[in-house]
Design a protein around this motif. Structure first.
Motif, PDB file in Angstrom:
ATOM      1  N   UNK A 178       0.649  -1.438  -0.254  1.00 23.96           N
ATOM      2  CA  UNK A 178       0.026   0.033   0.221  1.00 23.96           C
ATOM      3  C   UNK A 178       0.997   1.650  -0.312  1.00 23.96           C
ATOM      4  N   UNK A 179       1.843   0.846  -0.327  1.00 29.66           N
ATOM      5  CA  UNK A 179       3.081   2.290  -1.116  1.00 29.66           C
ATOM      6  C   UNK A 179       2.098   3.444  -1.440  1.00 29.66           C
ATOM      7  N   UNK A 180       2.700   5.129  -0.914  1.00 33.79           N
ATOM      8  CA  UNK A 180       1.660   6.346  -1.634  1.00 33.79           C
ATOM      9  C   UNK A 180       2.903   6.462  -2.740  1.00 33.79           C
ATOM     10  N   UNK A 181       2.195   7.725  -2.934  1.00 42.14           N
ATOM     11  CA  UNK A 181       3.291   8.720  -4.175  1.00 42.14           C
ATOM     12  C   UNK A 181       2.203  10.150  -4.497  1.00 42.14           C
ATOM     13  N   UNK A 182       2.897  11.040  -4.335  1.00 42.43           N
ATOM     14  CA  UNK A 182       2.432  11.815  -4.333  1.00 42.43           C
ATOM     15  C   UNK A 182       2.204  13.382  -5.525  1.00 42.43           C
ATOM     16  N   UNK A 183       1.397  13.653  -6.325  1.00 45.38           N
ATOM     17  CA  UNK A 183       1.456  14.340  -7.161  1.00 45.38           C
ATOM     18  C   UNK A 183       0.966  15.507  -7.173  1.00 45.38           C
ATOM     19  N   UNK A 184       1.807  16.723  -6.727  1.00 42.85           N
ATOM     20  CA  UNK A 184       1.385  18.260  -7.049  1.00 42.85           C
ATOM     21  C   UNK A 184      -0.129  18.433  -5.923  1.00 42.85           C
ATOM     22  N   UNK A 205      -1.143  16.109  -4.291  1.00 41.92           N
ATOM     23  CA  UNK A 205      -2.279  15.024  -4.109  1.00 41.92           C
ATOM     24  C   UNK A 205      -1.384  13.351  -3.695  1.00 41.92           C
ATOM     25  N   UNK A 206      -2.205  12.501  -3.131  1.00 43.29           N
ATOM     26  CA  UNK A 206      -1.578  11.364  -2.722  1.00 43.29           C
ATOM     27  C   UNK A 206      -2.104  10.387  -2.726  1.00 43.29           C
ATOM     28  N   UNK A 207      -1.996   9.457  -2.824  1.00 43.39           N
ATOM     29  CA  UNK A 207      -2.446   7.817  -3.353  1.00 43.39           C
ATOM     30  C   UNK A 207      -1.875   6.889  -3.565  1.00 43.39           C
ATOM     31  N   UNK A 208      -2.332   5.754  -3.982  1.00 40.94           N
ATOM     32  CA  UNK A 208      -1.533   4.079  -3.766  1.00 40.94           C
ATOM     33  C   UNK A 208      -0.412   4.292  -5.282  1.00 40.94           C
ATOM     34  N   UNK A 209       0.310   4.100  -5.112  1.00 42.18           N
ATOM     35  CA  UNK A 209       0.937   3.496  -6.727  1.00 42.18           C
ATOM     36  C   UNK A 209       1.041   2.569  -7.109  1.00 42.18           C
ATOM     37  N   UNK A 215      -7.604   9.596 -10.471  1.00 43.96           N
ATOM     38  CA  UNK A 215      -8.508  10.433 -11.684  1.00 43.96           C
ATOM     39  C   UNK A 215      -7.302  12.505 -12.111  1.00 43.96           C
ATOM     40  N   UNK A 216      -7.188  12.803 -10.880  1.00 45.11           N
ATOM     41  CA  UNK A 216      -6.842  14.095 -10.759  1.00 45.11           C
ATOM     42  C   UNK A 216      -4.934  14.043 -11.675  1.00 45.11           C
ATOM     43  N   UNK A 248       1.928   8.386 -16.161  1.00 43.39           N
ATOM     44  CA  UNK A 248       3.569   8.603 -15.369  1.00 43.39           C
ATOM     45  C   UNK A 248       3.655   8.576 -14.127  1.00 43.39           C
ATOM     46  N   UNK A 249       3.001   9.671 -12.889  1.00 41.26           N
ATOM     47  CA  UNK A 249       2.696   9.718 -12.102  1.00 41.26           C
ATOM     48  C   UNK A 249       1.833   8.981 -10.634  1.00 41.26           C
ATOM     49  N   UNK A 250       2.221   7.769 -11.666  1.00 41.94           N
ATOM     50  CA  UNK A 250       1.202   6.415 -11.088  1.00 41.94           C
ATOM     51  C   UNK A 250       1.378   5.317 -10.618  1.00 41.94           C
ATOM     52  N   UNK A 251       2.486   4.700 -11.583  1.00 48.90           N
ATOM     53  CA  UNK A 251       3.406   3.754 -11.638  1.00 48.90           C
ATOM     54  C   UNK A 251       4.728   3.901 -10.976  1.00 48.90           C
ATOM     55  N   UNK A 252       4.840   2.216 -10.806  1.00 48.42           N
ATOM     56  CA  UNK A 252       6.001   2.267 -10.164  1.00 48.42           C
ATOM     57  C   UNK A 252       7.454   1.350 -11.346  1.00 48.42           C
ATOM     58  N   UNK A 253       6.761   0.760 -11.914  1.00 50.95           N
ATOM     59  CA  UNK A 253       7.202   0.373 -13.072  1.00 50.95           C
ATOM     60  C   UNK A 253       7.853   1.743 -13.897  1.00 50.95           C
ATOM     61  N   UNK A 254       9.234   1.329 -14.343  1.00 56.07           N
ATOM     62  CA  UNK A 254      10.673   1.988 -14.737  1.00 56.07           C
ATOM     63  C   UNK A 254      10.324   1.609 -16.420  1.00 56.07           C
TER      64      UNK A 254
END
Length: 349
Positions: free
Chosen positions: A178-184, A186-190, A222-223, A262-268
Motif C-alpha cells: 500500500x505504498x503511496x505516491x504524491x503529485x502536486x 495530492x497523494x494515493x496508492x501507487x 483521476x487527478x 507517469x505519476x501513478x506507476x512503479x514500473x520504469x
C-alpha cells in the motif's frame, strides 16, 4: 462463448478465441441487458444457460479456466497458462449471475453456477509470500515467479473473492503493498503500470467507501490522469489504460499493451505514447459522472463511435481511431453505465 474481439480492417473480423475475462463480462452483460430491459427474462436465461454449460464443458486446471480457448473447437490454446486475475474476473461475474438467478429462483442453473464457483480453487495460486502468483504455467508445471503484490491492482477483486471463498487467509489483504505516491499536493496508492484498469476495474463489482485509502486513490488517479492529458492537449478526453493501439502485427491484428499515467506507476519504462480508451473512464462513472459524460462527448467528436458502440481507443500519436471492439472492454463500458443508471445493481448482486 464470446469471441475476443471484432476488428473492422481485418478480412476475418472476429477473433475466434476467448478468455475467462471475456466470458465473465459476457455473462454480466446478459444480466445488465436484462436489468436495462433490452432483453426479457426468457432470453437472459437461455443465454446464461448456454454460456454456463459451455464453461462447464471446457478443460480446466483445479477448477480454473485456461487463458485462451479456440471457441470453434473448445480446445486450450498455447501457451497453456492459468491467469489468476482472469479467474477472479470470471468468478466475480459468476457470482453476479448466481445472485441474479437466485432472484428468479432458477434452481437448476443456480446449482451449475455454484459448482463452477466452488470448484475454482485459488489456494493453488497462492504463494508463501502471502500474495498471488500471476498464474500457473501448465507447460512448465509450476507457478509464475511474478506476483500480484500491489493493492492498487486489477487483482484486488481476485484477492477479495479468494478471501470470501475461504481459499486464502484474511491476512492476504494486509500483505498487499500500500505504498503511496504524491503529485502536486495530492497523494494515493501507487500501481505497477499506472493504468485506469488497476484502479477502477474492481470498482465495477466492489463498493466504494468514502474517506478510505481506496477512495482517496480513486480521486488521486483521476487527478493525475486529467493533469497529464491536459499537458498533452486540453481538448482530449482522459482515460489511459491497457488497450489496443494503432499498430498492426503480421496477421493485421492491432497490437495491445498497457499505457500509463507517469505519476501513478512503479514500473520504469520510457514509453510515453498517449492512447485513450473509453472504457478507462467509464469504469469510474459512478465517481465522476459529469466528467465521464464530457469524455464520451469528446470521444464522439474524435469519430470514436461505430456500429457496435464506442471503439477501442484513440491513438493520439498518429491521430488514428482503433476501429475494433474488445469483448471485455465493451463489458466494462456496459457495467459502468448500468451501475450508474441502476443504482449499483451489478455491485449489489
Amino acid at each position: 462463448l464470446i469471441p475476443d474481439n471484432y476488428q473492422e480492417n481485418r478480412e476475418n473480423k472476429l477473433d475466434m478465441r476467448t478468455s475467462p475475462t471475456a466470458i465473465g463480462y459476457s455473462l454480466v452483460s446478459i444480466v445488465s441487458a436484462y436489468d436495462m430491459n433490452f432483453i426479457d427474462k426468457e432470453e437472459a436465461l437461455v443465454l446464461i444457460d448456454k454460456v454456463l454449460k459451455s464453461v462447464a464443458s471446457l478443460e480446466k486446471w483445479n477448477g480454473h479456466l485456461y487463458n485462451w480457448y479456440d471457441i470453434k473447437t473448445k480446445s486450450v490454446m498455447q501457451p497453456r497458462f492459468v491467469s489468476t486475475v482472469d479467474s477472479g474476473n470470471l468468478v466475480a461475474s459468476m457470482i453476479v449471475v448466481r445472485e441474479f438467478l437466485s432472484t428468479l429462483e432458477e434452481e437448476k442453473l443456480l446449482k451449475l453456477c455454484d459448482k463452477l464457483i466452488n470448484n475454482t480453487n485459488f489456494k493453488k495460486l497462492y504463494t508463501k509470500k502471502n500474495v498471488f502468483s500471476i498464474g500457473y504455467d501448465d507447460n512448465e508445471g509450476k507457478l509464475s515467479i511474478y506476483n500480484y503484490n500491489k493493492f492498487a491492482s486489477e487483482s484486488r477483486l481476485t484477492s477479495y473473492l479468494a478471501i470470501c471463498k475461504g481459499d486464502v487467509p484474511a491476512k492476504h489483504w494486509f500483505s498487499l503493498d500500500k505504498s503511496l505516491t504524491t503529485y502536486k499536493g495530492h497523494k494515493g496508492l501507487i500501481s505497477w503500470s499506472g493504468t485506469s484498469f488497476e484502479y477502477y476495474m474492481p470498482l465495477l463489482f466492489m463498493k466504494n467507501y468514502p474517506n478510505t485509502l481506496l477512495d482517496e486513490s480513486y480521486y488521486f488517479a483521476y487527478f493525475c490522469q486529467k493533469e497529464y492529458i491536459e499537458r498533452v492537449s486540453r481538448k482530449l478526453p482522459w482515460g489511459i489504460s491497457e488497450s489496443a493501439y494503432s499498430e498492426l502485427d503480421n496477421s493485421l491484428n492491432y497490437k495491445y499493451k498497457a499505457f500509463s499515467t507517469p505519476y501513478l506507476k512503479a514500473k520504469e519504462d520510457k514509453e510515453n505514447r498517449v492512447v485513450l480508451s473509453p472504457y478507462a473512464s467509464i469504469m469510474a462513472m459512478e465517481l465522476f459522472p459529469d466528467s465521464v459524460i464530457s469524455n464520451i462527448e469528446a470521444f464522439m467528436k474524435l469519430g470514436m463511435y461505430g456500429k457496435y458502440g464506442l471503439y477501442e481507443s484513440y491513438d493520439y500519436d498518429n491521430k488514428n481511431v482503433v476501429e475494433a471492439y474488445f469483448a471485455h472492454h465493451q463489458g466494462m463500458i456496459l457495467v459502468g453505465l448500468v451501475n450508474y443508471l441502476k443504482k449499483n445493481v451489478i455491485k449489489n448482486y
